[in-house]
Design a protein around this motif. Structure first.
Motif: not given
Length: 394
Positions: A205-224
């Motif tokens: 459960x925690x690992x899936x949340x962590x994966x979502x957080x990392x994906x949520x971080x990478x996506x805006x950084x690609x735009x930046x």
């Protein structure tokens, strides 16, 4: 208008200037109206990228099939999520060849953007590994619901790095997409696979949340990174960024992420274990390799679609399309994996879809508000120019 008046001492010149000026503003509203209309409609590249995301829905499903039927190699499963980038090389070469009139060098990514994409690819590889950890312990329907929280993380990081402004609707979407996974956490036994301990479920459960957080971080950084380091010079700077830019970004990120995953596979001995794992796979050796190949292809379609949405639209739209996969993943899990869909998951699904719908409605309302504001500003500017011309007339 002061210039026209000073340069036109003759009385006959003022009406001519006035007519010319009136003709010019009359074209302005037309162009102004056309521009918002074009910007409010998604381009063909955006629609194409969104379709790729939907076609990539089989990636999470096949990854869960790999784990359900005896697969255990985490770094191998992470590699599947990012290693399909060589499929981009033939169309990329064709795209660069067709755009050679602008100069091949002008179509290639700037060096700094290549470096940024490589770093982000390594970070995305870590996100894939963490997602594999969660997928191993959780049913596909549960992990998909948890992964849907990446939209909330994307919105937060877009606010921090991209300058996204929250509206009441987007804030409501973030809250609802956060409550949905919390509902799943109230009764873990309802979504826990048979024979699995509560500790393993909570860890996944925690690992899936962590994966979502990392994906949520990478996506805006690609735009930046694209906005900061993707500026072009030369003839290609005067044309819209070609889809070759999207494929190059995905290829660089995929190559860097694959290098990280291959290193992890070498350390954990995944290469030596593949043959034994294939022989013991629940649905046969041939199907084992088919699952690996088609899983890599599906994830590549998904990744390319996400990259296209980031480059041609915004990081937030990419996060939205990932959230769109939520109901599709639920249906696929129930049909092909015969997973249980109980009341707890139903409530979480409703909350997540409610948040998704709230965000879409808010974006549409915000876009209409911006277009109305632009039209009002254009009308005020037109009225001001007309008044200036009339005051300049003798």
């Amino acid at each position: 208008m002061a210039t026209i008046t000073a340069a036109s001492p003759r009385p006959t010149a003022a009406p001519a200037a006035m007519e010319e000026t009136k003709a010019m503003p009359s074209e302005s509203p037309t162009s102004g109206n056309a521009s918002p209309a074009r910007s409010s409609r998604p381009s063909l590249l955006v629609i194409f990228s969104a379709c790729l995301v939907l076609l990539g829905a089989g990636g999470p499903l096949l990854l869960r099939v790999y784990f359900v039927h005896g697969g255990t190699r985490l770094w191998l499963s992470a590699t599947l999520q990012i290693s399909g980038w060589p499929l981009l090389l033939p169309p990329l070469c064709v795209s660069l060849y067709r755009g050679r009139r602008h100069g091949i060098r002008n179509l290639l990514l700037p060096r700094r953007l290549v470096g940024a994409a490589a770093v982000l690819g390594g970070l995305y590889a870590v996100s894939c590994f963490v997602y594999a950890l969660g997928s191993q312990a959780l049913p596909l329907s549960t992990s998909s619901l948890l992964l849907a929280t990446q939209l909330a993380f994307t919105a937060v990081f877009a606010f921090l790095f991209v300058g996204l402004r929250f509206t009441p609707f987007s804030a409501n979407a973030v809250v609802l997409l956060t409550i949905g996974p919390a509902v799943l956490g109230v009764g873990p036994s309802s979504g826990k696979p048979a024979g699995e301990s509560s500790k393993a479920y909570w860890t996944g459960f925690c690992e899936a949340i962590a994966a979502a957080a990392l994906a949520g971080l990478v996506i805006p950084l690609v735009e930046v990174a694209t906005a900061k380091y993707g500026r072009r010079t030369g003839p290609a700077a005067r044309v819209p960024p070609p889809y070759a830019t999207v494929m190059q970004m995905q290829a660089v990120m995929g190559a860097a992420g694959t290098a990280v995953c291959v290193l992890g596979m070498a350390i954990k001995g995944d290469f030596q274990a593949v043959t034994q794992e294939a022989a013991a796979f629940g649905i046969g050796t041939t199907n084992y390799y088919l699952v690996l190949v088609w899983d890599a292809v599906s994830w590549q379609l998904l990744n390319l679609g996400i990259m296209g949405l980031i480059t041609c639209a915004s990081s937030l739209l990419a996060g939205i399309m990932i959230a769109v996969l939520l109901p599709l993943s639920q249906v696929l899990a129930v049909i092909f994996l015969h997973e249980k869909f109980d009341g707890t998951k139903g409530i979480a699904l409703v909350l997540s879809l409610w948040g998704f719908a709230s965000y879409l409605y808010g974006e549409k309302a915000q876009k209409k508000k911006i277009e109305a504001q632009k039209m009002s500003e254009q009308e005020v500017a037109l009225a001001q120019k007309t008044a200036d011309v009339e005051s300049a007339a003798p």
